[in-house]
Design an enzyme around this catalytic site. Structure first.
Site, PDB file in Angstrom:
ATOM      1  N   ARG A  19      39.965  35.163  47.111  1.00 33.06           N
ATOM      2  CA  ARG A  19      41.357  35.214  48.057  1.00 33.06           C
ATOM      3  C   ARG A  19      41.205  35.213  49.534  1.00 33.06           C
ATOM      4  O   ARG A  19      41.936  34.572  50.150  1.00 33.06           O
ATOM      5  CB  ARG A  19      42.226  36.299  47.283  1.00 33.06           C
ATOM      6  CG  ARG A  19      42.716  36.034  45.948  1.00 33.06           C
ATOM      7  CD  ARG A  19      43.519  37.099  45.564  1.00 33.06           C
ATOM      8  NE  ARG A  19      42.594  38.328  45.360  1.00 33.06           N
ATOM      9  CZ  ARG A  19      43.041  39.489  45.303  1.00 33.06           C
ATOM     10  NH1 ARG A  19      44.339  39.910  45.288  1.00 33.06           N
ATOM     11  NH2 ARG A  19      42.297  40.713  45.353  1.00 33.06           N
ATOM     12  N   ASN A  37      45.853  36.730  42.132  1.00 24.50           N
ATOM     13  CA  ASN A  37      44.922  36.958  41.034  1.00 24.50           C
ATOM     14  C   ASN A  37      46.028  36.850  39.802  1.00 24.50           C
ATOM     15  O   ASN A  37      47.197  37.230  39.845  1.00 24.50           O
ATOM     16  CB  ASN A  37      44.230  38.277  40.808  1.00 24.50           C
ATOM     17  CG  ASN A  37      42.907  38.196  41.722  1.00 24.50           C
ATOM     18  OD1 ASN A  37      42.177  37.317  42.141  1.00 24.50           O
ATOM     19  ND2 ASN A  37      42.481  39.471  41.883  1.00 24.50           N
TER      20      ASN A  37
END
Length: 90
Positions: A19, A37
């Site tokens: 990320r 996520n």
């Protein structure tokens, strides 16, 4: 031309800086949106920006940071929401 896509990435993409890696590249390319996520180990993102920049970011996401192993990407065009930044959703 501005485009918007929703991306679902599968593989080893959690716990490897995926990320953060995507956010860093998105900001450098001027792409807006978010990444988070998913339960079960995947990652989901919405990317909004110029077609060329979004395409370049998708290529970077396919490679991922060292330690990541992308096994699949599902990409679908979605309606643009006018995001003003790129952020990680927790």
């Amino acid at each position: 031309m501005t485009i918007c896509v929703r991306v679902r990435v599968s593989g080893r993409v959690q716990g490897v800086g995926y990320r953060y890696y995507t956010t860093t590249h998105a900001k450098a390319l001027g792409v807006k949106g978010w990444i988070r996520n998913l339960p079960g180990g995947g990652v989901e993102a919405v990317l909004e920006g110029e077609r060329k920049s979004v395409g370049e970011l998708l290529g970077l996401m396919k490679s991922g940071p060292s330690g990541a192993m992308v096994s699949g990407m599902e990409i679908a065009e979605v309606e643009c929401k006018g995001h003003d930044d790129f952020k990680i959703i927790y």
